[in-house]
Design a protein around this motif. Structure first.
Motif, short mmCIF file in Angstrom:
data_model
loop_
_atom_site.label_atom_id
_atom_site.label_comp_id
_atom_site.label_asym_id
_atom_site.label_seq_id
_atom_site.Cartn_x
_atom_site.Cartn_y
_atom_site.Cartn_z
N ASN A 165 63.92 36.53 86.94
CA ASN A 165 63.08 37.62 87.34
C ASN A 165 62.32 37.55 88.39
O ASN A 165 60.97 37.47 88.62
CB ASN A 165 61.88 37.50 86.10
CG ASN A 165 61.21 39.08 85.86
OD1 ASN A 165 61.79 39.82 86.39
ND2 ASN A 165 60.22 39.06 85.04
N ARG A 166 62.90 37.17 89.59
CA ARG A 166 62.37 36.88 90.95
C ARG A 166 62.58 37.70 92.07
O ARG A 166 62.44 37.55 93.10
CB ARG A 166 62.60 35.35 91.56
CG ARG A 166 61.89 34.29 90.26
CD ARG A 166 62.16 32.86 91.10
NE ARG A 166 63.19 32.71 91.71
CZ ARG A 166 64.43 32.34 91.52
NH1 ARG A 166 64.78 31.84 90.13
NH2 ARG A 166 65.37 32.09 92.34
N LEU A 167 63.47 38.77 91.67
CA LEU A 167 64.01 39.86 92.73
C LEU A 167 62.62 40.36 93.55
O LEU A 167 62.67 40.54 94.62
CB LEU A 167 64.98 40.67 92.19
CG LEU A 167 65.77 41.59 92.91
CD1 LEU A 167 66.49 40.74 94.01
CD2 LEU A 167 66.66 42.37 92.14
N GLY A 168 61.88 40.81 92.67
CA GLY A 168 60.68 41.77 93.19
C GLY A 168 59.96 40.71 94.16
O GLY A 168 59.39 41.21 95.17
N GLU A 169 59.84 39.75 93.58
CA GLU A 169 59.02 38.31 94.45
C GLU A 169 59.60 38.12 95.79
O GLU A 169 58.94 37.99 96.72
CB GLU A 169 59.08 37.15 93.65
CG GLU A 169 58.24 36.02 94.23
CD GLU A 169 58.53 34.76 93.24
OE1 GLU A 169 58.77 33.82 93.85
OE2 GLU A 169 58.30 34.86 92.14
N TYR A 170 61.12 37.98 95.71
CA TYR A 170 61.96 38.00 96.92
C TYR A 170 61.59 38.88 98.06
O TYR A 170 61.41 38.73 99.23
CB TYR A 170 63.32 37.85 96.70
CG TYR A 170 64.20 38.05 97.98
CD1 TYR A 170 64.54 36.99 98.59
CD2 TYR A 170 64.90 39.18 98.07
CE1 TYR A 170 65.19 37.08 99.63
CE2 TYR A 170 65.65 39.47 99.36
CZ TYR A 170 65.83 38.23 100.23
OH TYR A 170 66.71 38.46 101.18
#
Length: 164
Positions: free
Chosen positions: A25-30
């Motif tokens: 769940n880190r795609l948006g953060e990237y």
């Protein structure tokens, strides 16, 4: 394994890295870390000015552009993020071609780097019609990190699709 339709042409190891970001769940953060800003080019007039300036900077001898606009009808289902067209019309006894660039309206909310990448792509079509080696060399000339931005744009599209 979830198919990543925007990244299918990329090597499996890159796709696996994206899948790990999705799973964590880190795609948006990237994406937020790499591309924190949003551009201010919100009107068709501002977009025309932006495109004309890039054309003047890199492609002075290319044919002029008659119309540039955000298009709400361009979307991912048509696999088009931008379009370049030449509309031919008869004026008097002559055939006149009007060059148009349309950018998908979803880019009103995107990072400035993504908008620039789409515009560079469409401008390159003024000189090179096909997606061949010369086309991508021209894109790289106008935007040295073109390929990285294209990859990250595909990640952005994947993230948008997952958010829906």
């Amino acid at each position: 394994m979830t198919p990543l339709k925007y990244l299918q042409a990329y090597p499996p190891q890159l796709q696996d890295q994206v899948r790990r970001l999705i799973d964590g769940n880190r795609l948006g953060e990237y994406l937020e870390k790499r591309y924190p800003g949003r551009h201010q080019i919100q009107s068709d007039k501002a977009l025309y000015t932006y495109v004309a300036a890039l054309k003047q900077e890199h492609l002075r001898n290319a044919p002029g552009i008659d119309k540039v606009l955000y298009d709400n009808r361009l979307d991912l289902t048509h696999r088009a993020l931008g379009l370049h067209t030449a509309v031919s019309r008869v004026q008097g006894g002559r055939l006149k071609a009007k060059k148009e660039i349309r950018v998908a309206a979803l880019f009103k909310e995107a990072a400035p780097e993504f908008l620039r990448m789409i515009v560079v792509h469409e401008l390159a079509h003024l000189k090179e019609a096909e997606h061949n080696k010369a086309f991508y060399q021209l894109c790289e000339y106008m935007l040295p990190d073109y390929h990285q931005l294209e990859f990250d744009l595909r990640i952005y599209l994947t993230w948008r699709e997952l958010a829906d």
